[in-house]
Design an enzyme around this catalytic site. Structure first.
Site, short mmCIF file in Angstrom:
data_model
loop_
_atom_site.label_atom_id
_atom_site.label_comp_id
_atom_site.label_asym_id
_atom_site.label_seq_id
_atom_site.Cartn_x
_atom_site.Cartn_y
_atom_site.Cartn_z
N PRO A 2 0.75 -1.21 -0.01
CG PRO A 2 -0.72 -1.57 1.80
CD PRO A 2 0.85 -1.94 1.02
CD GLU A 3 3.35 2.80 -4.24
OE1 GLU A 3 3.18 4.40 -4.62
OE2 GLU A 3 3.64 2.09 -4.85
CE LYS A 55 5.31 4.78 1.08
NZ LYS A 55 6.08 3.74 0.69
CG HIS A 100 -3.37 -14.14 7.94
ND1 HIS A 100 -2.34 -15.23 8.12
CD2 HIS A 100 -4.21 -14.53 6.87
CE1 HIS A 100 -2.85 -16.04 7.06
NE2 HIS A 100 -3.68 -15.83 6.48
NE ARG A 118 5.55 -11.68 3.14
CZ ARG A 118 6.26 -11.26 2.14
NH1 ARG A 118 5.60 -10.80 1.08
NH2 ARG A 118 7.67 -11.06 2.20
NE ARG A 265 11.13 -1.21 -4.00
CZ ARG A 265 10.14 -0.59 -3.40
NH1 ARG A 265 10.57 0.69 -2.80
NH2 ARG A 265 8.89 -0.62 -3.76
#
Ligand SMILES: [Zn+2]
Length: 275
Positions: A2-3, A55, A100, A118, A265
């Site tokens: 997510p940005e 963010k 999760h 994660r 990247r």
């Protein structure tokens, strides 16, 4: 990952759901989210605000109210960083099998769950919003004028794409939108950040605002597994111009989109029209 537009989407969706709600309890189920620190008492507080900062999603809480009626504590701000796969989702009722699950806020109406496959997401607690505020400027801050952007870029020999990703000048841009912004601005990702002329800085400024604004309207991009506060995917993906479109035709000039690794990247750009 997510940005800014994805985090903005989550904050905008949560704000009307959470603001004014009383918190019955908070259970932090993942020790990593505590990171060795004490989790402040949140039960008995009311959510005062939800907004994006960089963010992160900032959730403000009122002081807790004592049974006797007096305020017993100071306000509190929680900054949630979703990182790779974190999700803040509001549920009307606690779901049967919340996958999760890392943290659970029971509210007087509904539940706010933090779910994270994660487990890279983080919780940070602050006394107030000033303490939580980043030192860098937000790309959507009205104070970020083309002139201010020009000053920030001045003197930098770093490639433009990498410059956009550093979080100590502008805060909130990531890999997807940096490539998209440079395509819209018709600027090479490899040009030295400090080498832009005034017209180019103006184009970059317009592209930053334009791309982020359109992505927020579309509730962001779901590239691998982003879900918004309703558990839904963002719809900006099909509108991406270059990101993850290597070897495909440029939507502007019919050149071929290329991919190159910059600082581990992927950078996507059209060599023909981003010169
Ligand atoms: Zn092109």
């Amino acid at each position: 990952m997510p940005e800014l537009p994805e985090v903005e989407t989550v904050a905008r969706q949560l704000a009307p759901r959470l603001a004014g709600r009383a918190v019955h309890s908070l259970r932090v189920l993942d020790p990593r989210l505590r990171a060795g620190r004490r989790v402040p008492a949140v039960g008995g507080r009311t959510v005062t605000s939800v907004r994006r900062s960089g963010k992160r999603v900032l959730i403000g809480f009122s002081p807790a109210v004592r049974a006797s009626g007096g305020a017993a504590s100071r306000p509190l701000v929680l900054a949630v960083h979703l990182r790779m796969t974190g999700r803040l989702i509001w549920y009307e009722r606690f779901p049967e099998k919340p996958g999760h699950l890392r943290a659970r806020f029971r509210l007087d109406e509904g539940e706010l769950l933090f779910q994270d496959v994660r487990r890279f997401g983080t919780f940070d607690w602050y006394a107030d919003e000033d303490e939580a505020a980043p030192r860098a400027i937000d790309p959507l801050d009205p104070g970020l004028t083309p002139a201010v952007l020009g000053e920030l870029l001045a003197g930098s020999t770093q490639p433009l794409k990498q410059w956009l990703l550093r979080q100590d000048r502008l805060v909130g841009l990531g890999n997807i939108y940096a490539s998209e912004i440079l395509w819209v601005a018709r600027l090479s990702p490899f040009a030295a950040a400090g080498s832009l002329g005034r017209g180019e800085v103006g184009r970059l400024h317009r592209a930053v605002r334009g791309v982020l604004g359109r992505a927020i309207e579309a509730c962001g991009t779901t590239f691998s597994d982003f879900q918004d506060a309703r558990g839904e995917e963002g719809s900006f993906g099909p509108r991406l111009a270059v990101y993850d479109r290597a070897e495909r035709s440029c939507r502007r000039c019919r050149g071929t989109v290329e991919r190159r690794v910059q600082q581990q990247r992927s950078t996507y750009w059209c060599p023909r029209c981003q010169g």
